[in-house]
Design an enzyme around this catalytic site. Structure first.
Site, PDB file in Angstrom:
ATOM      1  N   ASP A  57      -8.941   3.602  -2.536  1.00  0.00           N
ATOM      2  CA  ASP A  57      -9.960   4.034  -1.570  1.00  0.00           C
ATOM      3  C   ASP A  57     -11.215   4.594  -2.225  1.00  0.00           C
ATOM      4  OD1 ASP A  57      -8.107   3.251   0.265  1.00  0.00           O
ATOM      5  OD2 ASP A  57      -7.403   5.267   0.729  1.00  0.00           O
ATOM      6  N   ASP A  78       0.854  -1.195   0.000  1.00  0.00           N
ATOM      7  CA  ASP A  78       0.000   0.000   0.000  1.00  0.00           C
ATOM      8  C   ASP A  78       0.892   1.248   0.000  1.00  0.00           C
ATOM      9  OD1 ASP A  78      -2.278   1.601   0.292  1.00  0.00           O
ATOM     10  OD2 ASP A  78      -2.386   1.320   2.467  1.00  0.00           O
ATOM     11  N   GLU A 133       2.565   5.007  -3.995  1.00  0.00           N
ATOM     12  CA  GLU A 133       2.499   5.962  -5.140  1.00  0.00           C
ATOM     13  C   GLU A 133       3.807   6.729  -5.305  1.00  0.00           C
ATOM     14  OE1 GLU A 133       0.112   5.485  -2.869  1.00  0.00           O
ATOM     15  OE2 GLU A 133      -1.079   4.289  -4.259  1.00  0.00           O
TER      16      GLU A 133
HETATM   17  O1  MIG Z   1      -3.756   6.050   4.651  1.00  0.00           O
HETATM   18  O2  MIG Z   1      -3.514   0.749   5.708  1.00  0.00           O
HETATM   19  O3  MIG Z   1      -5.881   2.145   0.373  1.00  0.00           O
HETATM   20  O4  MIG Z   1      -6.781  -0.111   1.727  1.00  0.00           O
HETATM   21  O5  MIG Z   1      -6.748  -0.031   4.533  1.00  0.00           O
HETATM   22  C1  MIG Z   1      -4.531   4.901   4.571  1.00  0.00           C
HETATM   23  C2  MIG Z   1      -4.668   1.491   5.862  1.00  0.00           C
HETATM   24  C3  MIG Z   1      -3.666   3.704   4.334  1.00  0.00           C
HETATM   25  C4  MIG Z   1      -4.923   2.987   2.388  1.00  0.00           C
HETATM   26  C5  MIG Z   1      -5.366   1.784   1.639  1.00  0.00           C
HETATM   27  C6  MIG Z   1      -6.366   1.028   2.438  1.00  0.00           C
HETATM   28  C7  MIG Z   1      -5.772   0.629   3.764  1.00  0.00           C
HETATM   29  C8  MIG Z   1      -5.290   1.864   4.515  1.00  0.00           C
HETATM   30  N1  MIG Z   1      -4.337   2.602   3.680  1.00  0.00           N
END
Ligand code: MIG
Length: 799
Positions: free
Chosen positions: A483, A405, A408
């Site tokens: 999200d 995650d 980016e």
């Molecule tokens: O700033 O890890 O898209 O699936 O549950 C949020 C917490 C960070 C974003 C991800 C989401 C995940 C969440 N993450």
């Protein structure tokens, strides 16, 4: 039309006349008076690369997107000089290069223009960063449509849109929002029943304009780097997509359990909560294969650590979950907490593996753990180190998949939500700034993760899921769309995103079922599950800061609907696995938009809702509240309504009535659909029969079933089972021929054949020319017969 004078005014420059040209095997170089070189490389008869430099020489040729293992080769290449242009001919296309201005046009072998430059290549020097802003403009044809481009949350047909590619953490994004998490600078154009593709392989921030700014012009440009694009000729959209996927690579087969249903939330903790959730699945008999641990499983969000309080004995827990059929998937983010007592930080610091700012200090940014440094995954040595970090998680603790995650990369509380432009990257020995490495960062992280998980999961197959991705990421990882929001509009978006990702080479993708932000109603959740089971990756996920979002959170009716559709997915596992195998082998998208299915029928060009799941199942989600049916379009062919077995002729719009526990599903006439029994998780049951639902057709239809050990690599040594069925229906006869390849012995020995909608009464059945007794046929209502799997010909004769 913008004139060259107007552009020059803006600081744009253009190639001048060609002064020389030379050919080096598969590449032709055109040199202009003002130091521009255009290098045209023929990779295949229908795949041509165009590369420009304005410096008089080319920089090192390097791409993360291109699959280096792909094969090239063409049948024909001829270069002819005419008075005003050069002509490059392959067996599929002609390419003309104008001597006066380097403009190009591409034609099919009948001379029909597929794609031609308007201004063509032009550029603007960037004083601020050095190098050029590189630009391209093409004429668009009458009635042209545009598809592809990854995860764009907009109408499937991109005509009239401008899109931007800059990987961005876009929490609760909305329709038409630009940019999102993924970068796939590849589009498909379709006009006059001919499809072509353009892949602009440039990792800087790019833009594509599909007749948005100017009515008949398509343009694309990048904030740096080279004008470097691949042209792919169809004329079928299928050829464009498979050629592009071949160029940027295909994944390996995933373990079959990854095609089951997955449950996730931010976050399930402590251990007792995880167990409560998994136990509930088994109790309610809703199949489920994977449970996810979000960031709270860690100690203070430090990657590769476990919270002692919430998960005191991860190895034991993971083993207990595994015994109950659940695979554990854990999240790993790129941000490494700045903490002198934390071993991962210590190692990376000692080895200098973190990204640096231009003037030397490590790139520092705030994410979940607080202030962090970030590994430079574009450095092969860093990737190797990162891969090694997974040893304990995978080989000791027994985690089966890793979820990447925030790659980016996302940074909190700063403008632009990411690294500053000046951050340095190795880029595999081509040092550069973040402007160039940004869009590829997530892919290189997922790649390093994949290498680690694969190494330690061996001889089993790895599973990786990523949020950010650039073209080619499909070689290493699956993905989800980030999200989203619990709204009906987002259900519409999810449906389009998954079709778009599929034809963009990145088919192993799913949305957060039910929506990540906000709380879905029971009805919305049910409608989302009904669609989600037909997406290659199928996972419920939610932010957890609102109510519950498990299948049982919305009352009995939604529990029953969820079970019914998840069960259907588990029955269809051999079908789903076969479509995955076709993706792996041929680059065939697993989901096919209607325009892909029949580009000749212009009614399909603007359809967004209906899609083909695999080759023979048409799905149309219900995207509105209180709907007990919907208008939809059936493409060419005849289709059986899955719920009623009623046959309907396609190429028309119609109203389909459905109950709340249904959505329109149609089976292509003549299809043979393989089904497993419902299992609570992949591999739960040993069974003796593979069900084949045979949908009668007057005429011929082919179906395939691919199977193997469902995990591991033996399939590479021929241990697979590939069955091709040819159905041939006549007025009072049905013949099914089977051709078998591969040495894998499936666990079952029989087929249970369900003859659907047979238009005659069965009088006689012959298997490989031997008559079998009708006693084994259950002719009441459904015509069912059980027979040994390895027949060559089944002959059903009617009265
Ligand atoms: O700033 O890890 O898209 O699936 O549950 C949020 C917490 C960070 C974003 C991800 C989401 C995940 C969440 N993450």
């Amino acid at each position: 039309m913008i004139t060259n004078q107007e552009l020059e005014h803006k600081g744009d420059q253009f190639p001048s006349k060609i002064v020389s040209f030379n050919q080096d095997v598969d590449s032709i170089y055109f040199n202009t008076d003002n130091n521009v070189i255009l290098k045209i490389t023929i990779l295949r008869d229908s795949l041509i690369r165009f590369r420009y430099t304005t410096k008089g020489y080319f920089s090192n040729d390097f791409s993360y997107a291109i699959d280096k293992t792909q094969s090239h080769g063409y049948n024909q290449l001829e270069v002819i000089e005419e008075s005003t242009f050069y002509l490059i001919k392959t067996s599929k296309v002609f390419c003309k290069v104008n001597k006066k201005n380097l403009k190009i046009s591409i034609h099919d072998i009948d001379g029909f223009t597929i794609l031609e430059d308007e201004i063509g290549f032009h550029w603007e020097e960037s004083y601020e960063h050095g190098g050029n802003i590189v630009k391209m403009s093409k004429m668009s044809k009458d009635g042209e449509s545009f598809y592809g481009m990854g995860d764009k949350p907009t109408h499937l047909n991109l005509k009239g849109k401008r899109v931007e590619n800059w990987a961005t953490d876009q929490y609760a994004f909305h329709k038409d929002q630009e940019p999102l998490y993924k970068v796939v600078p590849f589009y498909i154009g379709l006009h006059h029943n001919k499809a072509y593709g353009v892949f602009f392989d440039n990792t800087f921030r790019t833009f594509f304009d599909f007749c948005h700014e100017r009515r008949n012009i398509t343009s694309f440009w990048a904030e740096g780097g080279e004008m470097n694009y691949y042209f792919v000729y169809g004329p079928k959209m299928a050829d464009v997509v498979t050629t592009y996927t071949h160029l940027t690579g295909k994944p390996e087969l995933p373990p079959m359990w990854t095609l089951g249903y997955h449950q996730c939330k931010w976050s399930y903790y402590p251990e007792s909560k995880v167990k409560e959730v998994t136990a509930r699945f088994r109790e309610l008999k809703i199949p489920c294969d994977a449970i996810y641990l979000d960031i709270d499983y860690m100690e203070g969000f430090r990657c590769f650590t476990w919270s002692k309080e919430y998960f005191p004995e991860p190895k034991r827990m993971v083993a207990e979950l595994a015994k109950d059929g659940f695979k554990t998937v854990v999240i790993i983010d790129p941000g490494i907490k700045i903490d002198k007592d934390y071993w991962v930080y210590q190692e990376a610091l000692a080895k200098g593996y973190f990204c640096r700012r231009a003037d030397g200090p490590f790139m520092k940014g705030k994410v979940w753990p607080g202030e962090c440094n970030f590994p430079d995954y574009t450095n092969p040595e860093v990737r190797e180190w990162w891969a090694g970090l997974f040893k304990e998680l995978i080989s000791e603790i027994g985690v089966k998949g890793v979820w990447n995650d925030m790659n980016e990369p996302a940074v909190m509380d700063v403008p632009g939500k990411t690294f500053p432009y000046d951050v340095r990257h190795d880029y595999d020995g081509n040092p550069c700034s973040h402007r160039k490495a940004h869009n590829i960062y997530g892919t290189q992280m997922a790649r390093a993760t994949y290498e680690g998980v694969k190494r330690f999961a061996y001889p089993k197959r790895p599973f990786i899921i990523t949020r950010s991705a650039y073209s080619g990421a499909q070689r290493y990882t699956s993905s989800w769309t980030g999200d989203n929001v619990a709204s009906w509009e987002h259900l519409w978006i999810a449906n389009i995103q998954m079709q778009r990702m599929s034809i963009s080479g990145m088919g192993f993708t799913g949305s957060d079922i039910g929506g990540f932000a906000e709380q879905p109603s029971g009805e919305l959740y049910a409608r989302w599950i009904q669609l989600g089971v037909f997406h290659p990756f199928c996972r419920t996920h939610s932010s957890g800061d609102h109510g519950e979002q498990e299948p049982w959170s919305f009352g009995q009716e939604v529990i029953d609907i969820t079970r019914k559709f998840v069960e259907l997915r588990y029955e269809l596992l051999p079908y789903l696995y076969t479509m995955f195998w076709q993706y792996v082998n041929e680059g065939t998208p697993m989901l096919k938009p209607l325009v892909y299915f029949d580009q000749e029928d212009f009614h399909t060009h603007y359809r967004t809702d209906e899609f083909i799941f695999g080759n023979q199942i048409l799905v149309c989600p219900i995207l509105e509240p209180n709907a007990l049916g919907r208008r939809m379009y059936l493409p060419k062919g005849n289709w059986y309504n899955y719920w009623t077995n009623e046959l309907t002729e396609g190429k028309k719009e119609l109203w389909i009535k459905t109950d709340f526990d249904q959505i329109p599903i149609f089976i292509k006439e003549g299809a043979i659909i393989p089904k497993y029994p419902v299992q609570q998780y992949v591999g739960e049951l040993q069974f003796d029969e593979l069900t084949l639902d045979v949908y009668y057709k007057l005429g011929k239809e082919k179906s395939t079933v691919y199977e193997d050990a469902q995990d591991g690599y033996d399939y590479n040594k021929g241990r697979f089972s590939l069955r091709t069925f040819t159905l041939n229906g006549k007025e009072k006869e049905l013949i099914i021929q089977q051709h078998k390849e591969g040495t894998f012995e499936t666990g079952y020995s029989n087929f249970k054949i369900n003859l659907k909608a047979l238009p005659f009464k069965v009088k006689k059945v012959e298997v490989d020319n031997e008559k079998i007794s009708l006693d084994s046929l259950k002719l009441n209502g459904e015509n069912t017969l059980v027979l040994y799997k390895d027949f060559t010909e089944l002959h059903i004769i009617g009265a």
